[in-house]
Design a protein around this motif. Structure first.
Motif, PDB file in Angstrom:
ATOM      1  N   LEU A 132      40.679 -17.146-146.176  1.00 19.53           N
ATOM      2  CA  LEU A 132      40.818 -16.960-144.726  1.00 19.53           C
ATOM      3  C   LEU A 132      39.906 -17.918-143.985  1.00 19.53           C
ATOM      4  N   THR A 133      40.399 -18.503-142.901  1.00 21.79           N
ATOM      5  CA  THR A 133      39.612 -19.464-142.136  1.00 21.79           C
ATOM      6  C   THR A 133      39.308 -18.997-140.713  1.00 21.79           C
ATOM      7  N   ASP A 134      39.998 -17.973-140.228  1.00 24.12           N
ATOM      8  CA  ASP A 134      39.818 -17.518-138.853  1.00 24.12           C
ATOM      9  C   ASP A 134      39.495 -16.031-138.748  1.00 24.12           C
ATOM     10  N   LEU A 135      39.435 -15.340-139.886  1.00 25.91           N
ATOM     11  CA  LEU A 135      39.271 -13.889-139.897  1.00 25.91           C
ATOM     12  C   LEU A 135      38.342 -13.499-141.027  1.00 25.91           C
TER      13      LEU A 135
ATOM     14  N   SER B 243      24.994  -6.316-133.043  1.00 28.60           N
ATOM     15  CA  SER B 243      26.085  -6.873-132.250  1.00 28.60           C
ATOM     16  C   SER B 243      26.340  -8.296-132.738  1.00 28.60           C
ATOM     17  N   HIS B 244      27.537  -8.786-132.459  1.00 26.57           N
ATOM     18  CA  HIS B 244      27.905 -10.156-132.792  1.00 26.57           C
ATOM     19  C   HIS B 244      28.125 -10.912-131.489  1.00 26.57           C
ATOM     20  N   GLU B 245      27.531 -12.069-131.372  1.00 20.57           N
ATOM     21  CA  GLU B 245      27.662 -12.878-130.159  1.00 20.57           C
ATOM     22  C   GLU B 245      29.092 -13.388-129.967  1.00 20.57           C
TER      23      GLU B 245
ATOM     24  N   LEU C  26      35.983 -15.965-137.393  1.00 19.99           N
ATOM     25  CA  LEU C  26      35.229 -15.819-138.628  1.00 19.99           C
ATOM     26  C   LEU C  26      33.719 -15.922-138.392  1.00 19.99           C
ATOM     27  N   GLU C  27      33.297 -16.769-137.481  1.00 14.10           N
ATOM     28  CA  GLU C  27      31.867 -16.973-137.213  1.00 14.10           C
ATOM     29  C   GLU C  27      31.290 -15.824-136.405  1.00 14.10           C
TER      30      GLU C  27
ATOM     31  N   LEU D  68      36.541 -10.027-148.874  1.00 14.09           N
ATOM     32  CA  LEU D  68      37.869 -10.565-149.171  1.00 14.09           C
ATOM     33  C   LEU D  68      38.144 -11.899-148.478  1.00 14.09           C
ATOM     34  N   THR D  69      37.296 -12.293-147.543  1.00 13.76           N
ATOM     35  CA  THR D  69      37.508 -13.499-146.739  1.00 13.76           C
ATOM     36  C   THR D  69      37.705 -14.740-147.612  1.00 13.76           C
TER      37      THR D  69
END
Length: 165
Positions: free
Chosen positions: A28-31, A50-52, A109-110, A22-23
């Motif tokens: 969406l730019t931050d989520l 995991s996400h850094e 988002l990243e 859905l991004t």
């Protein structure tokens, strides 16, 4: 304001029966925001990971999701939310007999670097994994061990039974 109908978003090739990203549809730019439907045995992700940079939260709408964590399995039921911090390993599954519907939210988002661990029979260990489009089949994703190059999983659009090649 931007409004979308979840069912109008194309289903993504994932280890879940339904994953609708859905991004981008919402601009969406931050989520990061994804909608999931997991049939029994399905997973939210291709690997224990995991996400850094990104923290992640899962809101379970219906059913019960079981998350593998460093502290053991954690069950999350309807109208419950679980949050994973940056660099915290997890993988969510539907270990029950009924469907799971859930939203996954990630911020920022990243992702940054994402470590993905899967069991490699050749190495006889959980090793980091690379994901790629299958060269020999259309609409398939393959997981490969970064240590030896062995295939550790394969998923097909419409048939997400890819835990063992």
């Amino acid at each position: 304001m931007k409004r979308v109908r979840v069912d109008d978003i194309e289903n993504s090739l994932q280890p879940a029966a339904v994953m609708r990203p859905l991004t981008d549809a919402l601009g969406l730019t931050d989520l990061a925001l994804n909608y999931y439907e997991l049939e029994p045995g399905d997973s939210f992700a291709f690997a224990y990971h995991s996400h850094e940079v990104q923290e992640e939260a899962f809101y379970v709408i219906s059913g019960t999701a079981t998350f593998e964590t460093e502290d053991g399995p954690v069950e999350v039921g309807p109208d419950e939310v679980v949050r994973f911090d940056r660099d915290e390993f997890q993988r969510g599954w539907n270990r029950g007999d009924e469907s799971v519907r859930a939203l996954a939210l990630g911020a920022p988002l990243e992702y940054g670097n994402q470590q993905k661990l899967r069991y490699c029979a050749t190495c006889d260990a959980d090793t980091d994994t690379d994901l790629r489009a299958a060269a020999d089949e259309e609409d398939a994703v393959v997981a490969e061990c970064v240590e030896c190059g062995a295939e550790t999983g394969r998923w097909y659009r419409g048939s997400m039974d890819g835990e063992v090649p």
